[in-house]
Write an enzyme that holds these catalytic residues in place. Structure first.
Site, PDB file in Angstrom:
ATOM      1  N   SER A  94       0.809  -1.131   0.213  1.00 41.96           N
ATOM      2  CA  SER A  94      -0.014   0.029   0.001  1.00 41.96           C
ATOM      3  C   SER A  94       0.745   1.304   0.004  1.00 41.96           C
ATOM      4  O   SER A  94       1.952   1.264   0.780  1.00 41.96           O
ATOM      5  CB  SER A  94      -0.819   0.006   1.203  1.00 41.96           C
ATOM      6  OG  SER A  94      -1.529   1.179   1.420  1.00 41.96           O
TER       7      SER A  94
ATOM      8  N   TYR B 237      -2.014   0.117  10.404  1.00 43.53           N
ATOM      9  CA  TYR B 237      -1.948  -0.445   9.056  1.00 43.53           C
ATOM     10  C   TYR B 237      -0.824  -0.074   8.247  1.00 43.53           C
ATOM     11  O   TYR B 237      -0.085  -1.082   7.607  1.00 43.53           O
ATOM     12  CB  TYR B 237      -3.223  -0.036   8.232  1.00 43.53           C
ATOM     13  CG  TYR B 237      -3.363  -0.564   6.959  1.00 43.53           C
ATOM     14  CD1 TYR B 237      -3.349  -1.914   6.670  1.00 43.53           C
ATOM     15  CD2 TYR B 237      -3.318   0.497   5.965  1.00 43.53           C
ATOM     16  CE1 TYR B 237      -3.499  -2.066   5.242  1.00 43.53           C
ATOM     17  CE2 TYR B 237      -2.996   0.116   4.453  1.00 43.53           C
ATOM     18  CZ  TYR B 237      -3.245  -1.224   4.177  1.00 43.53           C
ATOM     19  OH  TYR B 237      -3.399  -1.525   2.875  1.00 43.53           O
TER      20      TYR B 237
END
Length: 265
Positions: A145, A158
């Site tokens: 990501s 995250y």
């Protein structure tokens, strides 16, 4: 350029939906000789394996929860048992639960790191061990990501978990260059995956129109699609990506380090 996975055996996590499913579908269309898919839903996984499998490319499913420390070994062993080897690994599964520095909890930290970093590490361990035992080349793609670079405030844990996997991607690539095993990563930008639809539309309460609203604020007036991520994944897995290894590709509508662009309405 003809991108092919002819004769390759793939193991793809998170492959009962989203990017992982699209990778499995495209791998079959690209000539793969076998695909093992895995996810938590046995019903969905078994139905998908039945739908996708062909005589030329059998598809096997193994139900597993990557939060379980035993899952990586189970999944890898299932792939070897079904197909005799692992040529390509795609770590696509991931959790995107929100938490900032101030509201993060030890339980959420453990859960996100278990699925987003620990499980990919041990899946790579088992896949690489199989490749080395056969003295065969291999290719790994980790779905990362852009948040690995920093991340939004509510994605603190995250982002840290994806940052860990980003470093592991390069570490594995460097460590196993002499073994002819390549390892690359894709830093996904904001994409219209099933998981993101659930997060934005339901969990965050933005409703069915969240995609259009989000797209309006993006430079290219749309979001990334899981099909686009799957296409890049297949390229990186294939021999057509040549010597590429340890590469982290930002698949995002921004240039890292450049000042933010103002988007005209």
């Amino acid at each position: 350029m003809d991108v092919t996975l002819s004769g390759k055996i793939l193991l793809v996590t998170g492959s009962t939906q989203g990017v992982g499913e699209k990778v499995a579908r495209l791998a079959i269309a690209s000539g793969a000789a076998g695909v093992l898919i895995t996810g938590r839903s046995a019903e969905r996984g078994e139905a998908l394996a039945s739908e996708l499998g062909t005589d030329a490319c059998p598809v096997e499913f193994i139900a597993a929860d990557l939060a379980d420390p035993a899952a990586p070994e189970l999944i890898a062993a299932s792939a070897v048992s079904a197909f005799g080897r692992i040529d390509c690994l795609v770590n696509s599964a991931g959790l995107t639960d929100r938490a900032s520095l101030l509201d993060g909890t030890p339980a959420l930290w453990e859960r996100l790191f278990a699925v987003n970093a620990r499980a990919p590490f041990f899946l790579m361990q088992h896949a690489v061990a199989d490749m080395i035992s056969r003295r065969a080349p291999g290719s790994i793609v980790n779905i990362l990501s852009v948040n690995a670079h920093c991340g939004a405030p509510d994605l603190s844990i995250y982002s840290a978990s994806k940052g860990a996997l980003s470093t592991l991607t390069r570490n594995v690539a460097h460590a196993h260059l002499p073994d002819r095993i390549r390892c690359n990563g894709i830093n996904m930008g904001w994409a219209t995956t099933p998981g993101e639809h659930k997060m934005q539309g339901e969990t965050l309460g933005k409703g069915a129109g969240w995609v259009e609203e989000a797209a309006a604020g993006m430079p290219l007036k749309r979001l990334l699609t899981d099909d686009e991520v799957a296409q890049l994944t297949i390229f990186l897995l294939s021999d057509q990506s040549g010597l590429m290894t340890g590469t982290l590709i930002d698949m995002e509508q921004a240039v890292l380090g450049a000042p933010p662009r103002r988007v005209a309405n």
